[in-house]
Write a protein that holds these residues in place. Structure first.
Motif, short mmCIF file in Angstrom:
data_model
loop_
_atom_site.label_atom_id
_atom_site.label_comp_id
_atom_site.label_asym_id
_atom_site.label_seq_id
_atom_site.Cartn_x
_atom_site.Cartn_y
_atom_site.Cartn_z
N VAL A 140 -86.44 41.67 13.87
CA VAL A 140 -86.71 42.52 13.01
C VAL A 140 -86.59 44.14 13.62
N LYS A 143 -85.56 47.32 11.58
CA LYS A 143 -86.55 47.66 10.63
C LYS A 143 -87.75 48.24 11.29
N ALA A 144 -88.06 47.85 12.51
CA ALA A 144 -89.31 48.32 13.08
C ALA A 144 -89.42 49.55 13.90
N ARG A 145 -88.33 50.17 13.66
CA ARG A 145 -88.03 51.61 14.33
C ARG A 145 -87.68 52.66 13.12
N PHE B 74 -97.70 37.31 10.11
CA PHE B 74 -96.34 37.86 10.21
C PHE B 74 -95.16 36.82 10.23
N GLU B 78 -91.90 36.46 7.52
CA GLU B 78 -90.73 36.46 7.99
C GLU B 78 -89.74 35.25 7.22
N ARG B 82 -86.53 35.10 5.04
CA ARG B 82 -85.41 34.44 5.70
C ARG B 82 -85.19 33.18 4.55
N ASN B 264 -87.48 49.59 1.96
CA ASN B 264 -88.32 49.63 2.99
C ASN B 264 -88.75 51.06 3.18
N HIS B 268 -93.83 51.91 6.12
CA HIS B 268 -93.83 52.27 7.56
C HIS B 268 -93.15 51.13 8.38
N ALA B 269 -92.17 51.78 9.32
CA ALA B 269 -91.54 50.94 10.40
C ALA B 269 -92.36 50.14 11.05
N ASP B 270 -93.45 50.94 11.67
CA ASP B 270 -94.43 50.07 12.39
C ASP B 270 -94.79 48.73 11.90
N ASN B 271 -94.81 48.42 10.57
CA ASN B 271 -95.33 47.31 9.96
C ASN B 271 -94.33 46.24 10.39
N TYR B 272 -93.26 46.29 10.73
CA TYR B 272 -92.33 45.32 11.26
C TYR B 272 -92.51 44.89 12.76
N ILE B 273 -93.50 45.55 13.06
CA ILE B 273 -94.02 44.97 14.40
C ILE B 273 -95.25 44.53 14.34
#
Lengths: 259, 419
Positions: A140, A143-145, B74, B78, B82, B264, B268-273
């Protein structure tokens, strides 16, 4: 009515605006006219297939993609390799399975249902082989950046010599798009690094574009279905809204009041 | 309910209705006399009901596939994105639905502020509304924690840590909330449980909110009391139903645009980490709808005072019916209040903006001024304004405004001649 539209529009602008301003102030990202943007955006199939090639031959030696399965490569809206091709791709990887009836773990070739085989056993092993830095999982990543696909593309092409006076530690490289400009990954792409199966010239830009497209698909495998359904859903809603508007006018015409 | 006179036509209907007056209730709801001059700002109540139901239905579906465990949350999200059939659609509706819910609730609240809907005799409706709003914030916050991304984890850490500002027992309370010595699996499982519970509490309060509304009836843009039923009112069905339906459809077009084309952009992009207790994100920011309060929290240098200021900013709203001393409801007839109203709107938008920025330099200064103004508006301006303001004379009824005043006059004449 008009006011409501105006104000709604304003609010949306404000909401999205706040977040754009909020994105890290960095060098202006390179912009690509991605085929997957827009109302009818779709992936460029050939680019996805080339992108997969870049990923396996270049990125996959360090970066895992643990949420993607081999079967996904043959699914609609993805690179759409044939089932035979994907079976062959999967079979070229070994996975640990078991325990078998003797209680032993064993190695077998990967199947369609397996997730992409990871380059390292675990995070610690990955860090140990990369000077302490963990190559992030790529499932992902787009989407994570913040900046998404443009950011990944820019980063891949953003390597340059550090400006005068900037001294980098060992194993650290200068990238003008990276947060803080210091990156642990050495420049991954160079012209003719790989031989594309389809004969396309493997320039840096071409590879960066292809692999970014592939990563976008990996992060949003249902993007095409989403765009397709979105168009239908919104068209349906607009037509229904117009019909309801006229019904409402008709109903309210019974009493003489503005609606 | 004032519809005791309703008698079902069928024998069975009568038998049933004598034992459980559901049919009387349905009749009350369809006939409910509604002011006919309600504008589109009044359609957001219906839109909010739609939002709540959408969140509950999509949330139930997500809960069937989600795993509330720190090691699996998490990944399970996903998996939903998917492999679950249309999982991406359900999750994007749920995630953007939260934003749409807050967008609608802010319009609903500011409509009430403009037209003075919180004033006597509607104080209880208003206070129930504030409780619903508080619960919404709690539900949204806990929901944002569930995907167990970086912002989930660190947002949860920051917000739960606020309780440590309480003197003496603060630290103990935080440990109790976490179920350990940091945000971890026990925190996630209890947040999931509460996130599942709160929507149903909200649903119950919504019933009370509407019940309380149906006692005095709707306020209206003119803000005067009207006779019910009369020629100033229309039955809820079909007039208001179709108008609410039309507005709801417009709203769903905006909603659909976010879900299908920028799902999205509000996150916030960080929430995909995936959450990592060892790595702190560069900036920890809450979702956009909490930003004004976040700005208030950070604008006070002392932690405890910051928390008190933030909570006061919400609870002060509950006291609003008594802080606003003016007997006139609608801002249409309050020339000064109207101006202060728009200043407040801008003030809250500014707070939201600086809430997203780092709390330093000019941003911090602006946040402090805006925070101060927020409280000045409610605590000083509103009480004084009620005594000092020269208001515009009110019309006698919504169909017969002050003499020579309205463009509606011709239509009224026409209607009377028709009668």
């Amino acid at each position: 009515m008009k006011n409501i539209l105006k104000i709604t529009y304003l609010i949306i602008l404000l909401l999205t605006g706040t977040y754009q301003v909020n994105a890290e102030e960095k060098a202006q990202l390179l912009k690509v006219d991605w085929s997957f943007k827009g109302l009818f955006g779709k992936f460029d199939r050939a680019s996805l297939q080339r992108g997969y090639q870049v990923y396996t031959e270049v990125c996959a030696s360090c970066h895992s993609m643990k949420y993607v399965s081999y079967r996904n490569l043959a699914e609609k809206g993805g690179p759409e390799f044939s089932i035979e091709q994907v079976k062959a791709i999967a079979a070229s990887f070994e996975v640990t399975d078991g325990p078998n009836s003797d209680g032993e773990m064993f190695e077998r070739p990967a199947k369609l249902s397996d997730k992409f085989v990871m380059p390292y056993e675990n995070v610690k092993a990955a860090q140990a082989s990369n000077g302490g830095a963990y190559p992030p999982d790529m499932s992902v990543l787009v989407k994570a950046r913040s900046g998404g696909a443009n950011y990944i593309y820019s980063l891949l092409l953003g390597y340059e010599d550090p400006p005068n006076g900037v001294i980098l530690d060992d194993g650290v490289y200068y990238n003008k798009y990276m947060y803080g400009n210091n990156i642990r990954m050495s420049k991954p792409l160079s012209n003719d690094l790989i031989d594309y199966v389809d004969g396309t010239a493997a320039t840096e830009e071409q590879m960066a574009k292809d692999v970014t497209t592939f990563l976008m698909w990996a992060a949003e495998p249902h993007l095409e279905a989403r765009h397709k359904m979105g168009f239908k859903a919104i068209l349906y809603l607009i037509i229904l809204t117009i019909l309801v508007y006229f019904s409402m006018k008709k109903v309210w015409s019974r009493i003489e009041s503005e609606v | 309910m004032s519809d005791q006179e309703y008698v079902p036509k069928s024998k069975f209907g009568k038998w049933f209705n004598d034992r459980l007056p559901l049919l009387s209730l349905a009749s009350h709801l369809t006939d409910y006399p509604t002011p006919k001059n309600l504008n589109y700002w009044w359609t957001f109540g219906g839109i909010l009901t739609f939002c709540l139901i959408t969140q509950i239905v999509t949330g139930l579906t997500l809960a069937m596939h989600y795993i509330a465990h720190a090691d699996m949350a998490f990944e399970s999200v996903e998996h939903i994105m998917r492999d679950v059939n249309y999982g991406w659609l359900i999750r994007y509706i749920h995630a953007n639905g939260a934003s749409m819910f807050f967008l609608a609730v802010y319009i609903h609240i500011f409509r009430s502020l403009f037209y003075g809907s919180y004033k006597s005799p509607r104080e209880i409706i208003w206070i129930i509304g504030i409780i619903i709003y508080l619960l919404m914030m709690a539900a949204a916050f806990m929901g944002y924690v569930l995907p167990w991304g970086q912002m989930s984890f660190w947002g949860a850490t920051v917000i739960t840590n606020l309780f440590s500002a309480i003197p003496f027992i603060g630290e103990g309370i935080v440990t109790w909330l976490w179920g350990g010595y940091s945000v971890d699996n026990p925190t996630l499982t209890r947040f999931f449980t509460l996130h599942y519970l709160i929507p149903f509490l909200i649903l119950g309060l919504v019933v009370l909110h509407i019940w309380a509304l149906h006692v005095p009836g709707n306020n209206n843009p003119v803000g005067i009391d009207i006779k019910k039923p009369s020629k100033d009112t229309v039955p809820f069905h079909p007039y208001i139903v179709i108008k609410d339906g039309f507005a709801l459809l417009m709203f769903t077009i905006v909603f659909a645009f976010f879900v299908f084309y920028s799902p999205n952009i509000l996150g916030h992009a960080d929430n995909y980490i995936e959450a990592n207790p060892m790595v702190t994100p560069a900036h920890i920011v809450p979702e956009w709808y909490l930003l004004p309060f976040y700005a208030i929290l950070r604008s006070v240098p002392d932690k405890l005072m910051g928390v008190i200021a933030m909570l006061s900013a919400i609870f002060i709203l509950a006291a609003l019916p008594w802080l606003d001393t003016s007997k006139i409801r609608s801002a249409v007839f309050r020339p000064l209040y109207k101006q202060f109203y728009w200043i407040l709107v801008v003030d809250v938008l500014i707070l939201g903006y600086v809430g997203a920025m780092p709390a330093e330099g000019l941003y911090l200064l602006v946040a402090r001024v805006a925070t101060a103004y927020y409280f000045i508006h409610f605590l000083i301006i509103l009480p004084i304004l009620g005594f000092k303001e020269r208001t515009i004379p009110l019309p006698l009824s919504i169909t017969e405004p002050v003499l020579g005043g309205s463009s509606n006059l011709s239509t009224i004449k026409k209607k009377e001649s028709l009668n």
